[in-house]
Scaffold this active site. Structure first.
Site, PDB file in Angstrom:
ATOM      1  N   ASN A   1       0.862  -1.178   0.000  1.00 53.90           N
ATOM      2  CA  ASN A   1       0.000   0.000   0.000  1.00 53.90           C
ATOM      3  C   ASN A   1       0.898   1.227   0.000  1.00 53.90           C
ATOM      4  O   ASN A   1       1.498   1.553   1.014  1.00 53.90           O
ATOM      5  CB  ASN A   1      -0.889  -0.037   1.259  1.00 53.90           C
ATOM      6  CG  ASN A   1      -1.751   1.205   1.402  1.00 53.90           C
ATOM      7  OD1 ASN A   1      -1.807   2.041   0.497  1.00 53.90           O
ATOM      8  ND2 ASN A   1      -2.424   1.329   2.537  1.00 53.90           N
TER       9      ASN A   1
ATOM     10  N   LYS B   1      -0.010   4.212  -0.173  1.00 57.01           N
ATOM     11  CA  LYS B   1      -0.682   5.373   0.438  1.00 57.01           C
ATOM     12  C   LYS B   1      -0.500   6.598  -0.485  1.00 57.01           C
ATOM     13  O   LYS B   1      -0.478   6.419  -1.704  1.00 57.01           O
ATOM     14  CB  LYS B   1      -0.170   5.596   1.858  1.00 57.01           C
ATOM     15  CG  LYS B   1      -0.312   4.305   2.703  1.00 57.01           C
ATOM     16  CD  LYS B   1      -0.065   4.481   4.167  1.00 57.01           C
ATOM     17  CE  LYS B   1      -0.227   3.139   4.877  1.00 57.01           C
ATOM     18  NZ  LYS B   1      -0.067   3.242   6.344  1.00 57.01           N
TER      19      LYS B   1
ATOM     20  N   HIS C   1      -9.499   1.084   5.174  1.00 57.54           N
ATOM     21  CA  HIS C   1      -8.230   1.296   5.882  1.00 57.54           C
ATOM     22  C   HIS C   1      -8.474   2.231   7.078  1.00 57.54           C
ATOM     23  O   HIS C   1      -9.273   3.160   6.986  1.00 57.54           O
ATOM     24  CB  HIS C   1      -7.194   1.902   4.934  1.00 57.54           C
ATOM     25  CG  HIS C   1      -5.813   1.853   5.496  1.00 57.54           C
ATOM     26  ND1 HIS C   1      -5.383   2.727   6.469  1.00 57.54           N
ATOM     27  CD2 HIS C   1      -4.782   1.008   5.267  1.00 57.54           C
ATOM     28  CE1 HIS C   1      -4.133   2.424   6.801  1.00 57.54           C
ATOM     29  NE2 HIS C   1      -3.744   1.389   6.089  1.00 57.54           N
TER      30      HIS C   1
ATOM     31  N   GLU D   1      -6.840   4.591   8.208  1.00 57.55           N
ATOM     32  CA  GLU D   1      -6.584   6.009   7.929  1.00 57.55           C
ATOM     33  C   GLU D   1      -7.817   6.659   7.307  1.00 57.55           C
ATOM     34  O   GLU D   1      -8.110   7.828   7.554  1.00 57.55           O
ATOM     35  CB  GLU D   1      -5.341   6.140   7.029  1.00 57.55           C
ATOM     36  CG  GLU D   1      -4.074   5.813   7.817  1.00 57.55           C
ATOM     37  CD  GLU D   1      -2.900   5.351   6.988  1.00 57.55           C
ATOM     38  OE1 GLU D   1      -2.944   5.428   5.743  1.00 57.55           O
ATOM     39  OE2 GLU D   1      -1.916   4.879   7.603  1.00 57.55           O
TER      40      GLU D   1
ATOM     41  N   GLU E   1      -5.046  -4.972  10.756  1.00 57.48           N
ATOM     42  CA  GLU E   1      -4.042  -3.919  10.934  1.00 57.48           C
ATOM     43  C   GLU E   1      -4.309  -3.192  12.253  1.00 57.48           C
ATOM     44  O   GLU E   1      -5.123  -2.253  12.293  1.00 57.48           O
ATOM     45  CB  GLU E   1      -4.114  -2.912   9.779  1.00 57.48           C
ATOM     46  CG  GLU E   1      -3.805  -3.500   8.418  1.00 57.48           C
ATOM     47  CD  GLU E   1      -3.250  -2.452   7.460  1.00 57.48           C
ATOM     48  OE1 GLU E   1      -2.152  -2.667   6.958  1.00 57.48           O
ATOM     49  OE2 GLU E   1      -3.907  -1.422   7.255  1.00 57.48           O
TER      50      GLU E   1
ATOM     51  N   GLY F   1       2.912   2.135  10.863  1.00 61.82           N
ATOM     52  CA  GLY F   1       3.920   3.177  10.755  1.00 61.82           C
ATOM     53  C   GLY F   1       4.661   3.456  12.052  1.00 61.82           C
ATOM     54  O   GLY F   1       5.335   4.479  12.184  1.00 61.82           O
TER      55      GLY F   1
ATOM     56  N   SER G   1       3.670  -2.276  10.296  1.00 61.27           N
ATOM     57  CA  SER G   1       5.117  -2.346  10.523  1.00 61.27           C
ATOM     58  C   SER G   1       5.733  -3.677  10.104  1.00 61.27           C
ATOM     59  O   SER G   1       6.690  -4.150  10.717  1.00 61.27           O
ATOM     60  CB  SER G   1       5.451  -2.029  11.985  1.00 61.27           C
ATOM     61  OG  SER G   1       5.118  -0.681  12.273  1.00 61.27           O
TER      62      SER G   1
HETATM   63  P1  13P Z   1       3.211   0.300   7.655  1.00 55.61           P
HETATM   64  O1  13P Z   1       3.676  -0.980   7.021  1.00 55.61           O
HETATM   65  O2  13P Z   1       3.936   1.515   7.165  1.00 55.61           O
HETATM   66  O3  13P Z   1       3.135   0.188   9.146  1.00 55.61           O
HETATM   67  O4  13P Z   1       1.699   0.537   7.141  1.00 55.61           O
HETATM   68  C1  13P Z   1       0.796  -0.506   7.263  1.00 55.61           C
HETATM   69  C2  13P Z   1      -0.446  -0.129   6.531  1.00 55.61           C
HETATM   70  O5  13P Z   1      -1.179   0.741   6.928  1.00 55.61           O
HETATM   71  C3  13P Z   1      -0.722  -0.849   5.270  1.00 55.61           C
HETATM   72  O6  13P Z   1      -2.010  -0.613   4.825  1.00 55.61           O
END
Ligand code: 13P
Length: 244
Positions: free
Chosen positions: A7, A9, A92, A94, A162, A168, A207
């Site tokens: 992803n 983003k 997601h 976010e 997740e 992150g 992560s």
């Molecule tokens: P990270 O791998 O940067 O922690 O992000 C995970 C994520 O949100 C994937 O959709």
């Protein structure tokens, strides 16, 4: 076959398409994993073009639940499919946090993906406060119950677990916590979607990096990974793919 999804983003310009080509060259036709890259919508068609003829698939990061209409700035599942996507991430954390997406919103988006012939990757995950309160399993199972509508069971879909606090952050749950979450999600999926729920891969995300991927992917009922930051560098993402 594990599903390893990257992803990107809100990252990636045309100059970054070479990373996708390096990933494709490294995956190879004999890969034991299904590999998908989810770039921003602006890059999707161009990435699909450069990946034509390779085993690497392209996916969207979100879709609207309607096929078309007066929804300024939005992109429909049909448009993603038309641009070359095979999958789409929905729900997601976010987007749930920044745009107020509810389980009902996410359920509608997952059904829109199904309508357009895309495989939805439906994200669930608890906050740090919910985990500390001992509510993680209840929260994620309720998200599955709210987001996995029965018509979805007509086709392939995936879940991504997740934990919000792991995204992150350089933090991951313990192997025991991941196993516990995935076992509970499997039960919730079977309750919602029967045989398809039993078959749907449950990815872990949060992560994942080249150093922890092998251990995480070996945990019971971890059917792949949804990778954020480490998917932006082809070498790191390939190391995760090769750990699968
Ligand atoms: P990270 O791998 O940067 O922690 O992000 C995970 C994520 O949100 C994937 O959709």
């Amino acid at each position: 076959m594990p599903l390893i999804a990257g992803n990107w983003k809100m990252n990636g310009l045309a100059a970054d398409l070479d990373q996708a080509q390096v990933v494709a060259a490294g995956v190879g036709a004999a890969s034991t994993a299904r590999v998908v890259l989810c770039p921003p919508a602006t890059l999707l068609a161009r990435m699909a073009t450069v990946l034509t003829g390779t085993p690497v698939l392209v996916g969207g990061q979100d879709c609207h639940d309607q096929p078309r209409g007066a929804f300024t700035g939005d992109v429909s599942a049909e448009m993603l499919a038309d641009a070359g996507a095979s999958l789409v991430i929905v729900g997601h954390s976010e987007r749930r946090a920044a745009y107020g997406e509810t389980n009902a919103t996410v359920a509608a988006k997952a059904l829109a993906a199904r309508r357009a012939g895309l495989e939805p990757i439906i994200c669930v995950g608890e906050s740090r406060a919910e985990r500390d309160a001992g509510r993680a399993i209840d929260v994620i199972c309720a998200q599955v119950a709210g987001c996995v509508a029965l018509p979805l069971a007509a086709g392939a879909f995936a879940i991504a677990y997740e934990p919000i606090w792991a995204i992150g952050a350089g933090l991951t749950p313990t192997a025991v916590e991941i196993a516990e979450a995935h076992a509970a999600l499997r039960g919730a999926l079977i309750d919602c979607a029967g045989g398809r729920g039993a078959a749907a891969p449950i990815l872990y995300g949060g992560s994942v990096n080249p150093g922890n991927a092998a251990e995480i992917l070996a945990i019971a009922d971890v059917g792949g990974a949804l990778v954020g930051g480490a998917s932006l560098k082809a070498a790191d993402f390939l190391a995760i793919v090769h750990a699968a």
